[in-house]
Design an enzyme around this catalytic site. Sequence first.
Site, PDB file in Angstrom:
ATOM      1  CG  HIS A 171       1.094  -0.747  20.048  1.00  0.00           C
ATOM      2  ND1 HIS A 171       2.174  -1.142  20.801  1.00  0.00           N
ATOM      3  CD2 HIS A 171       0.955   0.584  20.275  1.00  0.00           C
ATOM      4  CE1 HIS A 171       2.675  -0.102  21.437  1.00  0.00           C
ATOM      5  NE2 HIS A 171       1.946   0.967  21.134  1.00  0.00           N
ATOM      6  CG  HIS A 173      -3.336   1.654  16.744  1.00  0.00           C
ATOM      7  ND1 HIS A 173      -3.386   0.286  16.984  1.00  0.00           N
ATOM      8  CD2 HIS A 173      -3.761   1.821  15.461  1.00  0.00           C
ATOM      9  CE1 HIS A 173      -3.811  -0.334  15.894  1.00  0.00           C
ATOM     10  NE2 HIS A 173      -4.052   0.576  14.960  1.00  0.00           N
ATOM     11  CD  GLN A 175      -6.353   3.958  10.925  1.00  0.00           C
ATOM     12  OE1 GLN A 175      -6.125   4.541   9.868  1.00  0.00           O
ATOM     13  NE2 GLN A 175      -6.780   2.704  10.977  1.00  0.00           N
ATOM     14  CE  LYS A 321     -27.729  -8.055  13.766  1.00  0.00           C
ATOM     15  NZ  LYS A 321     -28.935  -8.853  13.499  1.00  0.00           N
ATOM     16  CG  PHE A 322     -22.373 -12.323  11.077  1.00  0.00           C
ATOM     17  CD1 PHE A 322     -21.166 -12.215  10.405  1.00  0.00           C
ATOM     18  CD2 PHE A 322     -22.479 -13.246  12.100  1.00  0.00           C
ATOM     19  CE1 PHE A 322     -20.086 -13.024  10.740  1.00  0.00           C
ATOM     20  CE2 PHE A 322     -21.419 -14.063  12.442  1.00  0.00           C
ATOM     21  CZ  PHE A 322     -20.222 -13.958  11.753  1.00  0.00           C
ATOM     22  CG  MET A 323     -24.477  -5.217  11.018  1.00  0.00           C
ATOM     23  SD  MET A 323     -26.220  -4.963  11.459  1.00  0.00           S
ATOM     24  CE  MET A 323     -26.023  -4.251  13.097  1.00  0.00           C
ATOM     25  CB  VAL A 324     -25.057 -10.454   6.219  1.00  0.00           C
ATOM     26  CG1 VAL A 324     -23.571 -10.316   6.522  1.00  0.00           C
ATOM     27  CG2 VAL A 324     -25.688 -11.439   7.209  1.00  0.00           C
ATOM     28  CE1 TYR A 326     -36.121  -6.868   6.184  1.00  0.00           C
ATOM     29  CE2 TYR A 326     -34.929  -5.627   7.853  1.00  0.00           C
ATOM     30  CZ  TYR A 326     -36.069  -5.830   7.093  1.00  0.00           C
ATOM     31  OH  TYR A 326     -37.148  -4.984   7.244  1.00  0.00           O
ATOM     32  CD  GLU A 327     -29.106  -7.634   9.623  1.00  0.00           C
ATOM     33  OE1 GLU A 327     -29.427  -8.108  10.726  1.00  0.00           O
ATOM     34  OE2 GLU A 327     -28.936  -8.332   8.598  1.00  0.00           O
TER      35      GLU A 327
END
Length: 361
Positions: A171, A173, A175, A321-324, A326-327
């Site tokens: 739905h 929405h 926050q 994109k994965f932030m893992v 090195y990031e």
Amino acid sequence: MGRGRGGAGGLPIAEHQHIRYNPLQDEWVLVSAHRMKRPWQGQVDPLPPDDVPRHDPRNPLCPGATRGNGEVNPHYEGTFLFNNDFPALQPDAPSPGPSDHPLFQAEAARGVCKVLCFHPWSDITLPLMSIPEIRAVIDTWASVTEELGSKYPWVQIFENKGAMMGCSNPHPHCQVWASSFLPDVARREERSQQAYQKQHGSPMLLEYGRQEAERRERVVLESEHWLVLVPFWAVWPFQTLLLPRRHVKRLPELSSAERDDLACIMKKLLTKYDNLFETSFPYSMGWHGAPTGPEAEADCSHWQLHAHYYPPLLRSATIRKFMVGYEMLAQSQRDLTPEQAAQRLRALPEDHYRLRPKDAS
């Protein structure tokens, strides 16, 4: 900053890895555009469902539905704002008391969490809503910022769109969290903008918007009152920054004309996002304005209102994109230049792919 290719002194930065500085949040990003040539053998996410029912009485965000705390939603026909049934912040939380060692510090965290439904239908998203319907969302954003900002120093409006961004309910929405403290990102933006104005005599993001409008390499959309661009320091592949053209500190300060224009440019941007991979584009977005509350500094002239859009998709509707690695352990890294991302977004049509004639190519 130089005026060469990419605005970095003439270096052909689309071809060579380099790092770029984010003056707003005082951090660096590694740009490695050549990595887009590597084959992908990682995780492929499922496509989002396209058969969401318009109204489901079991969905706690639908009009007339019963929520987890037993309250029944009104049969709303526009926006619907209510207190989060499972808030991360509560106004009467106790203080943890003094610490017995500097390595073990804790402070009180109080606040209010609200949910704002954009529309009564579950099978619609912001880019498919009408301009007046989006304008109603903007007006509610402004009014809730004013209401909660009268008491709390920070009001964070944010939308997590799509299951890929952890959204468990389709739905439409967002926050709103108001807190008794300035969150870390807000603190960094406060320090950076304050320092820039002290050194240069003008708000950082007001000058940045002017510079980007002149250079045009990273501009995606522009209108009379607003500018959408891929920041020079963008981290996420198709990250964008939404800026007002005049000096505005907070959402409630926007004029009626600026709110109408904002509704138009939001619809265009989010339509381009959906058109990029012809999917309901996931993202996390949020508004940052000057701190609020009764103890807010009288002079917040260093602040410029802005919205961040952080979409995770990289190569297709199913590859993100994965932030893992090195990031997480060193610094952020991206796989195409902001200029390349801006060019791709800029070239996309502004009519939504779902609304095109079936026989259109």
